[in-house]
Design an enzyme around this catalytic site. Structure first.
Site, mmCIF file in Angstrom:
data_model
loop_
_atom_site.group_PDB
_atom_site.id
_atom_site.type_symbol
_atom_site.label_atom_id
_atom_site.label_comp_id
_atom_site.label_asym_id
_atom_site.label_seq_id
_atom_site.Cartn_x
_atom_site.Cartn_y
_atom_site.Cartn_z
ATOM 1 C CD GLN A 141 -3.095 -4.912 4.501
ATOM 2 O OE1 GLN A 141 -4.193 -5.452 4.430
ATOM 3 N NE2 GLN A 141 -2.517 -4.354 3.449
ATOM 4 C CB CYS A 162 9.874 -9.051 -11.024
ATOM 5 S SG CYS A 162 10.833 -9.154 -12.503
ATOM 6 N N GLY A 193 -1.327 5.756 3.744
ATOM 7 C CA GLY A 193 -0.491 4.996 4.666
ATOM 8 C C GLY A 193 0.992 5.316 4.495
ATOM 9 C CB ALA A 219 -9.391 5.781 3.704
HETATM 10 N N1 PLP Z 1 1.530 -0.157 5.179
HETATM 11 C C1 PLP Z 1 0.965 -1.324 4.879
HETATM 12 C C2 PLP Z 1 1.045 -2.467 5.862
HETATM 13 C C3 PLP Z 1 0.293 -1.499 3.673
HETATM 14 O O1 PLP Z 1 -0.253 -2.677 3.377
HETATM 15 C C4 PLP Z 1 0.240 -0.408 2.771
HETATM 16 C C5 PLP Z 1 -0.423 -0.600 1.476
HETATM 17 O O2 PLP Z 1 0.090 -0.567 0.442
HETATM 18 C C6 PLP Z 1 0.843 0.809 3.133
HETATM 19 C C7 PLP Z 1 1.484 0.895 4.351
HETATM 20 C C8 PLP Z 1 0.809 1.993 2.237
HETATM 21 O O3 PLP Z 1 -0.475 2.599 2.239
HETATM 22 P P1 PLP Z 1 -0.941 3.540 1.046
HETATM 23 O O4 PLP Z 1 -1.244 2.661 -0.119
HETATM 24 O O5 PLP Z 1 -2.164 4.236 1.555
HETATM 25 O O6 PLP Z 1 0.157 4.513 0.788
#
Ligand code: PLP
Length: 394
Positions: free
Chosen positions: A180, A325, A73, A201
């Site tokens: 999400q 934090c 992501g 994924a």
């Molecule tokens: N965007 C959202 C809304 C997420 O919840 C996450 C998760 O951490 C990410 C992006 C990043 O995804 P990834 O962990 O695959 O890099």
């Protein structure tokens, strides 16, 4: 129940499904070669890659060449923002909502250092993007606007289809971070009307380290990396075949199971929230907006979320803190701060995120444990909170 842990942190990551592991094992056994190689082995690998791409495209309602595989992501969000904006004139405006994941917010800030003009759009008390600020951005001739489908901390769902339609009328490229969503809402690119959409994924039962960016045909996008011509020239590097096959399987499972799972999990989440409301001085953040069915972000006044997280962990319950934090002191998360939460609420925020495996008995157990843990932490002598550490904003 005591020996078995209760996992309520599915927004951070979801357990890898056994049937997805099987799909990955099959892909690795059949075609562990380079899909760009021209020999028979390479062509077999390309066949597995093509099939995964076709199946994912079918779920998204996209064309196969609109799917670009990434390392997850974070990369997908960065590619969406930097890739499209760098293809636009320097000095262009680029905007996102104040409640985006840091993968979007920090990519936007970096573009600001590169000579583009970033704008962070405010949200209301439930975390919904301010429509007046959005309309102003539309009229500012922005190159790109990014508003997430559903928030990872509160589960609040943005009106993405309406926002994307308005952006389209102004010929502004629209990106949504749908990381999400897939277990709970369809990531249907035609219904949403977006130009770019990011998935990862590991948020829907697939492996970590793999994701994708949907890029609508005709959207200009420059690759972030230099290298080969893979992924239609948008993302060089040999594809992670087994992980991509796993992502395709996980997305199909998430899609076929969505209706039943969403309803069941929503009932459990609502049961959790009705129990939480019987504890004094608790509020549900984003509770006035449409939300994903699996996330409950609750604030407990008079305590620090890290201390409650540790107490729950010791009691066998895994959750996330809704505060970060920073230099040794707990600050409300940027999401809760943008929603205007008073610090006394922001400091005591906890995110419970359920999954398809969550059982009623687990929720009942959490509700049995919580009132005592909260009361203990609210006693004046409990002031010295346990040690805290920073976190990612998964
Ligand atoms: N965007 C959202 C809304 C997420 O919840 C996450 C998760 O951490 C990410 C992006 C990043 O995804 P990834 O962990 O695959 O890099």
């Amino acid at each position: 129940m005591n020996s078995k842990r209760i996992y309520l942190d599915n927004a951070a990551t979801t357990p890898l499904r056994a049937d997805v592991v099987e799909a990955m094992r099959e892909a690795a056994a059949d075609a562990d070669y380079n899909p760009s190689s021209l020999h028979a082995e390479g062509r077999r690998a390309a066949g597995v890659l093509d099939s995964a791409r076709d199946r994912i495209a079918a779920v998204l309602g996209a064309h196969r060449n609109e799917i670009t595989f990434t390392s997850g992501g974070t990369e997908s969000d960065n590619l969406a923002l930097a890739g499209t904006v760098r293809a636009a004139a320097r000095g262009s405006r680029v905007a996102c909502s104040a409640v985006e994941h840091h993968a979007v917010l920090d990519a936007l800030r970096a573009l600001g250092e590169d000579g583009y003009r970033p704008a962070v759009l405010p949200v209301d008390g439930d975390g919904l993007v301010d429509l007046e600020a959005f309309a102003q951005t539309l009229n500012s001739g922005a190159a790109l606007i990014s508003v997430m489908y559903a928030n990872n901390e509160t589960g609040v769902v943005q009106p993405v289809a309406a926002l994307a339609a308005a952006a389209r009328m102004h010929q502004i490229t629209f990106h949504t971070d749908a990381v999400q969503a897939p277990r709970w809402l369809p990531p249907d690119v035609a219904a949403l009307g977006v130009d770019l959409l990011s998935l990862s994924a590991h948020k829907f039962g697939g492996p970590k380290g793999v994701g994708l960016l949907y890029v609508r045909r005709g959207t200009l996008l420059e690759p972030l990396f230099a290298g080969g011509g893979q992924e239609f020239g948008r993302r060089p590097g040999t594809e992670n075949l087994a992980a991509i096959a796993g992502m395709a399987a996980a997305l199909e499972f998430a899609t076929s199971e969505r209706p039943g799972v969403s309803e069941r999990v929503r009932l459990l989440r609502d049961r959790l929230e009705s129990g939480l409301r019987s504890i004094p001085d608790v509020r549900i953040n984003g509770g006035g907006a449409e939300r994903l069915p699996n996330i409950c972000n609750a604030s407990f006044a008079g305590l620090e979320s890290a201390a409650l997280l540790v107490a729950l962990d010791l009691a066998g319950i895994a959750v996330s803190a809704g505060s970060a934090c920073t230099s040794g002191s707990l600050e409300p998360s940027h999401v809760l701060a943008a929603m205007g939460l008073e610090p006394r609420w922001g400091r005591g925020a906890i995110r419970f995120s359920l999954g398809p495996e969550t059982a009623q008995i687990e929720i009942e157990h959490v509700l049995e444990m919580l009132p005592g843990l909260v009361a203990d932490l609210r006693r004046p002598s409990a002031g010295a909170a346990s040690s805290t550490r920073g976190r990612g904003d998964g």
